[in-house]
Design a protein around this motif. Structure first.
Motif, short mmCIF file in Angstrom:
data_model
loop_
_atom_site.label_atom_id
_atom_site.label_comp_id
_atom_site.label_asym_id
_atom_site.label_seq_id
_atom_site.Cartn_x
_atom_site.Cartn_y
_atom_site.Cartn_z
N ARG A 119 34.93 21.23 68.70
CA ARG A 119 34.82 20.81 67.32
C ARG A 119 33.37 20.74 66.90
O ARG A 119 32.56 20.13 67.60
CB ARG A 119 35.51 19.44 67.13
N SER A 120 33.04 21.36 65.77
CA SER A 120 31.70 21.33 65.18
C SER A 120 30.61 21.63 66.18
O SER A 120 29.72 20.82 66.42
CB SER A 120 31.43 19.96 64.52
N TYR A 149 19.27 26.83 57.55
CA TYR A 149 20.21 27.91 57.82
C TYR A 149 20.28 28.17 59.33
O TYR A 149 19.35 27.85 60.08
CB TYR A 149 19.81 29.20 57.10
N GLY A 150 21.37 28.76 59.74
CA GLY A 150 21.53 29.21 61.11
C GLY A 150 22.06 30.64 61.11
O GLY A 150 22.60 31.12 60.11
N ARG A 151 21.90 31.32 62.23
CA ARG A 151 22.33 32.71 62.34
C ARG A 151 23.61 32.77 63.19
O ARG A 151 23.64 32.31 64.33
CB ARG A 151 21.23 33.58 62.93
N LEU A 152 24.64 33.35 62.61
CA LEU A 152 25.92 33.49 63.29
C LEU A 152 26.08 34.91 63.84
O LEU A 152 25.72 35.89 63.18
CB LEU A 152 27.08 33.24 62.32
N TYR A 153 26.64 34.97 65.03
CA TYR A 153 27.19 36.22 65.55
C TYR A 153 28.67 36.18 65.21
O TYR A 153 29.38 35.21 65.51
CB TYR A 153 26.98 36.31 67.07
N VAL A 154 29.15 37.23 64.54
CA VAL A 154 30.52 37.23 64.03
C VAL A 154 31.25 38.47 64.55
O VAL A 154 30.71 39.58 64.55
CB VAL A 154 30.53 37.23 62.48
N GLU A 155 32.48 38.26 64.96
CA GLU A 155 33.41 39.34 65.23
C GLU A 155 34.50 39.27 64.17
O GLU A 155 35.03 38.19 63.88
CB GLU A 155 34.01 39.22 66.63
N ASP A 206 24.77 17.88 59.68
CA ASP A 206 24.77 17.73 61.14
C ASP A 206 24.28 18.97 61.87
O ASP A 206 24.30 19.03 63.10
CB ASP A 206 26.20 17.41 61.61
N GLY A 207 23.86 19.98 61.10
CA GLY A 207 23.39 21.21 61.71
C GLY A 207 24.49 22.17 62.10
O GLY A 207 24.28 23.06 62.92
N ASP A 208 25.69 21.99 61.53
CA ASP A 208 26.82 22.84 61.87
C ASP A 208 27.05 23.89 60.79
O ASP A 208 26.90 23.61 59.59
CB ASP A 208 28.09 22.00 62.02
N PRO A 209 27.48 25.09 61.18
CA PRO A 209 27.77 26.14 60.20
C PRO A 209 29.16 25.97 59.62
O PRO A 209 29.99 25.21 60.15
CB PRO A 209 27.70 27.41 61.05
N PRO A 210 29.46 26.65 58.53
CA PRO A 210 30.84 26.64 58.02
C PRO A 210 31.78 27.30 59.02
O PRO A 210 31.39 28.21 59.74
CB PRO A 210 30.74 27.44 56.72
N ARG A 211 33.02 26.84 59.05
CA ARG A 211 34.02 27.42 59.95
C ARG A 211 34.69 28.57 59.21
O ARG A 211 35.46 28.36 58.26
CB ARG A 211 35.02 26.36 60.39
N LEU A 212 34.40 29.78 59.64
CA LEU A 212 34.84 30.97 58.91
C LEU A 212 36.05 31.65 59.55
O LEU A 212 36.56 32.63 58.98
CB LEU A 212 33.69 31.98 58.83
N LYS A 213 36.51 31.18 60.68
CA LYS A 213 37.63 31.84 61.35
C LYS A 213 38.83 31.92 60.42
O LYS A 213 39.20 30.95 59.76
CB LYS A 213 38.00 31.10 62.62
N ARG A 214 39.38 33.13 60.32
CA ARG A 214 40.53 33.49 59.47
C ARG A 214 40.16 33.62 57.99
O ARG A 214 41.03 33.92 57.18
CB ARG A 214 41.70 32.51 59.64
#
Length: 287
Positions: free
Chosen positions: A5-6, A81-87, A115-123
């Motif tokens: 979580r987060s 901002y943070g950098r995401l690796y996305v599949e 809190d330094g967390d990115p948005p949850r983009l799954k689905r």
């Protein structure tokens, strides 16, 4: 990879993810005039055109997996901002003719919460503005944040822009002002000012301002070699409007004003300011 979580950071378990993070940094957007803040938080016409214009691929995709890169693997990320690796899974190729597979991988910069967390983009479904990457299945976004959450209204707004960009007679990109010359007419208060714009080599662009006694000044844009006094201003939120409104300088560069006498030089500057005011601002919501 087990999700918690987060999560604040992930160590990528995939060799492909490590290679992508090390070798594929998102490309920066082309230099543009300072943005004019727009009303509302959604992307403006200029925001969409900024992303679509340099993109070889416009992809609709569903996010399947995301990982927040550790700071040492994400250089030049702006604060907050943070950098995401996305599949992701390709849903549709909205524009472009380069081959892409069902599965794609990319990097994208996203805002972090407190809190330094990115948005949850799954689905979530997203629209990606990209170029082919260096390895099969990789794409490179045209800007660090060139990912928008998909919606039917957003895609409906985007498709006409893509159609204009791909048209054979698409207006060329404006890069500056080459020459401006104002010439007085035979009557008092009569003049014609011609402005020749620099482009990216795709074709000529000129603006003509005509003033006649006891009449409001009129102006128009010609996208051919012929200077056309019958040309009219471009309609707002069209590609022709975007090329002028978003890339014409705020003020006439002194070196571009080639009129010889002071009166004609002043008229040229006045007419340039008139065009600038008439075309309006270029609002953007993307930073």
């Amino acid at each position: 990879m087990t999700h918690t979580r987060s999560p604040k950071t992930f160590t990528l378990g995939l060799a492909a993810g490590l290679a992508l993070a090390g070798a594929l940094a998102p490309a920066g957007a082309a230099a543009q005039p300072a943005a004019v803040p727009a009303k509302g938080g959604g992307p403006t016409y200029a925001d969409l055109a900024d992303l679509a214009d340099p993109a070889d691929l416009v992809i609709r995709a569903e996010v399947r997996r995301q990982a927040l890169l550790k700071p040492e693997r994400a250089p030049n990320v702006r604060p907050g901002y943070g950098r995401l690796y996305v599949e992701a899974r390709t849903t549709a190729l909205i524009a472009g003719n380069a081959p892409i597979g069902e599965s794609i991988r990319y990097l994208v910069d996203v805002p972090l919460d407190e809190d330094g967390d990115p948005p949850r983009l799954k689905r979530e479904e997203v629209i990606l503005f990209a170029r082919p990457g260096g390895r099969p299945g990789e794409i490179q976004l045209v800007a660090p944040g060139a990912q928008l959450l998909w919606s039917e209204p957003l895609e409906a707004r985007l498709r006409p822009i893509l159609a204009e960009l791909s048209a054979p007679d698409a207006p060329p990109s404006v890069t500056g002002v080459r020459d401006v010359l104002s010439m007085p007419g035979n009557l008092a208060g009569e003049s014609e000012t011609q402005m020749f714009l620099n482009t990216n080599g795709q074709g000529p662009v000129s603006i003509t301002v005509v003033r006649r006694p006891n009449m409001a000044p009129v102006w128009g844009v010609s996208w051919t070699e012929i200077v056309d006094q019958a040309a009219r201003p471009p309609a707002r939120d069209t590609l022709a409007w975007y090329r002028i409104a978003c890339f014409l300088p705020r003020e006439l560069p002194a070196e571009a004003n080639i009129a010889q006498d002071a009166r004609s030089r002043a008229q040229a500057a006045e007419d340039f300011a008139f065009v600038r005011q008439s075309i309006g601002a270029c609002p953007r919501n993307r930073n």
